[in-house]
Every structure is written in structure tokens, then in C-alpha cells.
Enzyme design. Structure first.
Site, short mmCIF file in Angstrom:
data_model
loop_
_atom_site.label_atom_id
_atom_site.label_comp_id
_atom_site.label_asym_id
_atom_site.label_seq_id
_atom_site.Cartn_x
_atom_site.Cartn_y
_atom_site.Cartn_z
N LYS A 103 14.26 40.76 59.75
CA LYS A 103 14.35 41.98 60.55
C LYS A 103 14.50 43.19 59.65
O LYS A 103 15.05 43.04 58.56
CB LYS A 103 15.54 41.91 61.52
N TYR B 173 3.68 36.20 44.87
CA TYR B 173 3.60 35.74 46.26
C TYR B 173 2.23 35.10 46.51
O TYR B 173 2.12 34.14 47.27
CB TYR B 173 3.84 36.91 47.23
N ASP C 8 18.57 48.57 59.19
CA ASP C 8 19.20 47.35 58.69
C ASP C 8 20.07 46.66 59.72
O ASP C 8 19.97 45.46 59.92
CB ASP C 8 20.03 47.63 57.43
N ARG D 253 9.07 38.01 42.60
CA ARG D 253 8.33 38.83 41.64
C ARG D 253 9.18 39.23 40.45
O ARG D 253 8.66 39.62 39.41
CB ARG D 253 7.77 40.07 42.34
N ARG E 242 19.56 48.43 48.58
CA ARG E 242 18.55 48.49 49.65
C ARG E 242 19.09 49.15 50.92
O ARG E 242 18.31 49.66 51.72
CB ARG E 242 17.98 47.10 49.94
N1 LIG Z 1 19.42 37.98 59.20
C1 LIG Z 1 20.44 38.42 58.50
O1 LIG Z 1 21.60 38.12 58.79
C2 LIG Z 1 20.19 39.26 57.30
C3 LIG Z 1 21.22 39.55 56.41
C4 LIG Z 1 20.91 40.29 55.26
C5 LIG Z 1 19.61 40.73 55.06
N2 LIG Z 1 18.65 40.45 55.97
C6 LIG Z 1 17.26 40.91 55.77
O2 LIG Z 1 16.71 40.15 54.70
C7 LIG Z 1 15.85 40.96 53.90
C8 LIG Z 1 16.29 40.87 52.46
O3 LIG Z 1 17.65 41.27 52.35
P1 LIG Z 1 18.54 40.77 51.09
O4 LIG Z 1 19.90 41.33 51.27
O5 LIG Z 1 18.39 39.32 50.93
O6 LIG Z 1 17.79 41.58 49.95
P2 LIG Z 1 17.80 41.45 48.37
O7 LIG Z 1 18.27 40.11 47.94
O8 LIG Z 1 18.47 42.66 47.82
O9 LIG Z 1 16.24 41.63 48.07
C9 LIG Z 1 15.29 40.77 48.62
C10 LIG Z 1 14.08 40.69 47.71
O10 LIG Z 1 13.37 41.92 47.75
C11 LIG Z 1 12.89 42.26 46.46
N3 LIG Z 1 13.57 43.48 46.00
C12 LIG Z 1 14.87 43.80 46.12
N4 LIG Z 1 15.13 45.00 45.57
C13 LIG Z 1 13.95 45.45 45.10
C14 LIG Z 1 13.55 46.62 44.42
N5 LIG Z 1 14.42 47.59 44.08
N6 LIG Z 1 12.24 46.77 44.08
C15 LIG Z 1 11.35 45.81 44.38
N7 LIG Z 1 11.68 44.66 45.03
C16 LIG Z 1 12.96 44.49 45.38
C17 LIG Z 1 13.22 41.08 45.56
O11 LIG Z 1 12.11 40.20 45.62
P3 LIG Z 1 11.75 39.16 44.46
O12 LIG Z 1 12.69 38.01 44.61
O13 LIG Z 1 10.32 38.81 44.75
O14 LIG Z 1 11.89 39.87 43.15
C18 LIG Z 1 14.43 40.48 46.24
O15 LIG Z 1 14.64 39.13 45.97
C19 LIG Z 1 15.90 42.34 54.52
O16 LIG Z 1 14.81 42.47 55.39
C20 LIG Z 1 17.18 42.37 55.35
O17 LIG Z 1 17.09 43.21 56.46
C21 LIG Z 1 18.91 39.70 57.07
#
Ligand SMILES: NC(=O)c1ccc[n+]([C@@H]2O[C@H](COP(=O)([O-])OP(=O)(O)OC[C@H]3O[C@@H](n4cnc5c(N)ncnc54)[C@H](OP(=O)(O)O)[C@@H]3O)[C@@H](O)[C@H]2O)c1
Length: 339
Positions: free
Chosen positions: A100, A61, A181, A40, A168
Site C-alpha cells: 500500500k 528486478y 503511508d 537493487r 521514506r
Molecule cells: N503493510 C504494512 O504493515 C507495511 C508496513 C511498513 C511498510 N509498508 C509498505 O511497504 C513498502 C516498503 O516499506 P519498507 O518500510 O519496507 O521500506 P524500506 O525497507 O525502507 O525500503 C523498501 C525498498 O525500497 C528501496 N528503497 C528504499 N529506500 C530507497 C531509496 N532512498 N532510493 C531507492 N530505493 C530505495 C529498496 O529496494 P532494494 O531492496 O531493491 O534496494 C528497499 O529495500 C512501502 O510501500 C510501505 O508503504 C507496509
């Protein structure tokens, strides 16, 4: 999607940091393709698609969800959006692998499970740890009675990052905090050992970050059958991120970073023996096992994985609600206390 041998074609919702790991790992899985990304934030999906050579990028989306070339979606947005985005995907008829924690609270998780059931669609929380060969080995040892009766479960997922109220991990509007988290990992580990059972009792103490979300949380859980779990999570304290399962005849140790375990040890008390098994990650970095499981389930028309069923994700959400009620953590978009 009907049982078939053709590849499962994935769309990624959120041009997220974690989505890069998903794409890298998906490329190592046979019968799996990533064909689209939606973001987005203007320009982000196009840049992601260019970098990862994906055929399609969308700035909403809904556009990705309307793409008939997408068989299933990976939800990679911040926690606060998981329920909304995963629900939209299910309504559009797409099976869902959701990062998660599956949802921020049990009320959201219940609605999501019901929707997946009504639509007859696959739903799984992307608890990648659960599918690692080292974890499967540990559970085989537990089930074969190699450590006797389980008495205690210990797990820590603590790390330290610079404080940033907008990040986040700290932003309440994004459902930040250590518990949701990273606390989900020790909780899911404990739940795995207990075959998905909910703890009978749960106690917790927490220290908040300046934004009010938890920066450190300690958990003490008691399960039926005299099993105690001691778990910690933090975004403001470093630990080795170990995990152990203590039994009456021995113990199982994940000596390093347990969420991505590549090594597991079986210590037997009587024999005074230690058996170490190594499971080094390949180029998929360990993410590939959950993707393989999701692809297999989707191809076979299964609605959930027996290794990480949505009913267990609901149990974890209920447990986190109990803990959040104790530590007084309610997110601004939650109208009632976590229940
Ligand atoms: N399995 C694992 O090892 C692991 C590791 C890290 C994170 N995670 C999980 O993955 C997910 C995403 O984590 P990430 O670190 O990848 O996050 P991120 O890159 O900071 O954000 C993910 C997406 O969320 C939206 N977003 C982020 N900040 C926002 C804000 N302030 N306002 C509105 N939308 C926002 C954006 O979507 P758009 O691209 O659509 O703009 C962004 O691309 C979380 O659920 C986290 O718990 C899992």
C-alpha cells in the site's frame, strides 16, 4: 498460471523491511512458497536470501521477473516505485500483490489497472487489514444490521517517529508523508464500511514536515446516505490507533491498534450489551490472510479479490489525489497537480 493445486511460488521485489513480515507470514500459508528476492542495493538481496533461506537472490528486478520458477510477485519497494515495478511485473506475465498504497496517484493506478486487465493478470493492493478475521466479523455485523444504519466512521492511524528527511516517511522523492503511508488505512477502513463507494465530499487539513510532505492530516468525508467519516493520520503524533463504526442501534469498536486488529466489540444501545470477539494473530502476525487470499485468487485464475479489488484501490487513489490537491502536496516526480 492455470488453476492448480501446486504451491504459488512468490518472488519478492525489494529486499525491504516489510518483506521480512511477508516471508514470515507466507511460511504459515498452505500452498505458498517464497522462492526468490531481488534487491537493487548491492548485496542486500543476497543477505536477505541468506537470512531467510531463500533459494534465489537477484540484484535486478528484471532478473527475478525472468525467472520461470516465480509464479507471482510481492512488490515491497517505496511508494514512488510501486507503479513502475508492478507494471514491469505485469509485463513479464507475473500476478502482483503490491504494498500500500497501490500507486502514488490515480493516474498511475488507472494505467496499472488497465495493464493488469489487458494482460489478464491478478493485481491486488496489500491492504492486509481488510482480510483480518476481526474486520470480516465487523463487516458481518454491519451487513446483518446489528448496529442499524451506519452514521459515522472514525479511525486514527497516528504514530511518532524521529524526523529524518531521508527516511521514506519524510522524503518527497520517495512519495513520503502520513497520508500515503498510514492515512491509507483509515481511508480504506472507511471505504470498506461504505462497500467501496467514493466519498461525496472530502475536506482535509494538514501540517507539513520540514520536507513539505504531510506530518499530520485530518480528514472529514461525507458519503451518500448521511454517513460522515472522521479520520486522522500522523507520523509526528501518537494515538491509540482505534477505529469505530457508529450506527443508529449500536456501534462497533476496534479498541486497540485497528490496522492489525485482534479484537472487536459490538455495543448494542437498547440491550446495553457488549459482545467482544478476540482473534489473536498466529505466527503469521496477521499478514497471512491477505497472502492466503492472493494465493487462492491466483490458483483459481481470478484477476482480483472481491475483498480488495483494484477498482477500490483506484477510488482510494482518487480520494487521496483530492486530499493532496487541498493540502497542496505534489511530489517532485509529478508533472501536474494531483487530479
Ligand atoms: N503493510 C504494512 O504493515 C507495511 C508496513 C511498513 C511498510 N509498508 C509498505 O511497504 C513498502 C516498503 O516499506 P519498507 O518500510 O519496507 O521500506 P524500506 O525497507 O525502507 O525500503 C523498501 C525498498 O525500497 C528501496 N528503497 C528504499 N529506500 C530507497 C531509496 N532512498 N532510493 C531507492 N530505493 C530505495 C529498496 O529496494 P532494494 O531492496 O531493491 O534496494 C528497499 O529495500 C512501502 O510501500 C510501505 O508503504 C507496509
Amino acid at each position: 498460471m492455470k488453476p492448480s493445486s501446486r504451491p504459488v511460488r512468490w518472488g519478492v521485489l525489494g529486499a525491504a523491511r516489510i518483506a521480512q513480515r511477508f516471508v514470515t507470514a507466507a511460511r504459515t500459508v498452505e500452498g505458498c512458497e517464497v522462492v526468490a528476492v531481488a534487491g537493487r542495493t548491492p548485496g542486500k538481496a543476497a543477505e536477505f536470501a541468506r537470512q531467510w533461506e531463500l533459494p534465489n537472490a537477484y540484484e535486478s528486478y528484471d532478473e527475478l521477473l525472468a525467472d520461470p520458477a516465480v509464479d507471482a510477485v510481492y512488490v515491497a519497494v517505496t511508494h514512488n516505485f510501486h507503479a513502475e515495478v508492478a507494471s514491469a511485473a505485469l509485463r513479464a506475465g507475473k500476478p502482483v500483490l503490491c504494498e500500500k498504497p497501490l500507486c502514488v496517484n490515480a493516474s498511475q493506478a488507472r494505467s496499472l489497472l488497465q495493464l493488469a486487465e489487458e494482460r489478464g493478470l491478478f493485481l491486488m493492493e496489500a491492504m492486509w487489514t481488510r482480510f483480518l478475521p476481526a474486520m470480516r466479523q465487523a463487516m458481518e455485523w454491519v451487513r446483518k444490521g446489528k448496529i442499524g444504519d451506519v452514521r459515522q466512521i472514525r479511525a486514527d492511524f497516528c504514530f511518532q517517529v524521529d524526523y529524518d528527511p531521508e527516511h521514506r516517511l519524510f522524503n518527497p522523492a520517495l512519495a513520503g508523508g502520513a497520508l500515503l503511508d498510514v492515512g491509507i488505512y483509515p481511508l480504506a477502513f472507511s471505504s470498506m464500511v461504505m462497500d467501496g463507494a467514493a466519498p461525496r465530499e472530502a475536506s482535509s487539513l494538514s501540517l507539513p514536515a520540514p520536507t513539505g510532505v504531510d506530518a499530520q492530516t485530518g480528514l472529514l468525508l461525507a458519503y451518500e446516505g448521511s454517513v460522515l467519516a472522521l479520520l486522522t493520520c500522523a507520523t509526528q503524533a501518537r494515538a491509540e490507533q482505534r477505529a469505530e463504526i457508529l450506527g443508529t442501534a449500536g456501534r462497533i469498536v476496534f479498541p486497540g491498534y485497528f490496522p492489525g486488529a485482534t479484537k472487536v466489540e459490538l455495543h448494542r444501545y437498547k440491550e446495553k450489551s457488549v459482545l467482544t470477539r478476540d482473534f489473536p494473530h498466529g505466527p503469521g502476525g496477521g499478514f497471512e490472510y491477505q497472502i492466503t487470499e492472493a494465493c487462492t485468487c491466483i490458483r483459481e485464475g481470478r484477476l482480483h479479490s472481491s475483498l480488495m479489488p483494484p477498482s477500490e484501490s483506484l477510488q482510494l487513489a482518487e480520494t487521496m489525489d483530492r486530499i493532496r490537491a487541498q493540502i497542496g502536496l505534489r511530489y517532485p516526480f509529478e508533472s501536474a497537480p494531483a487530479s
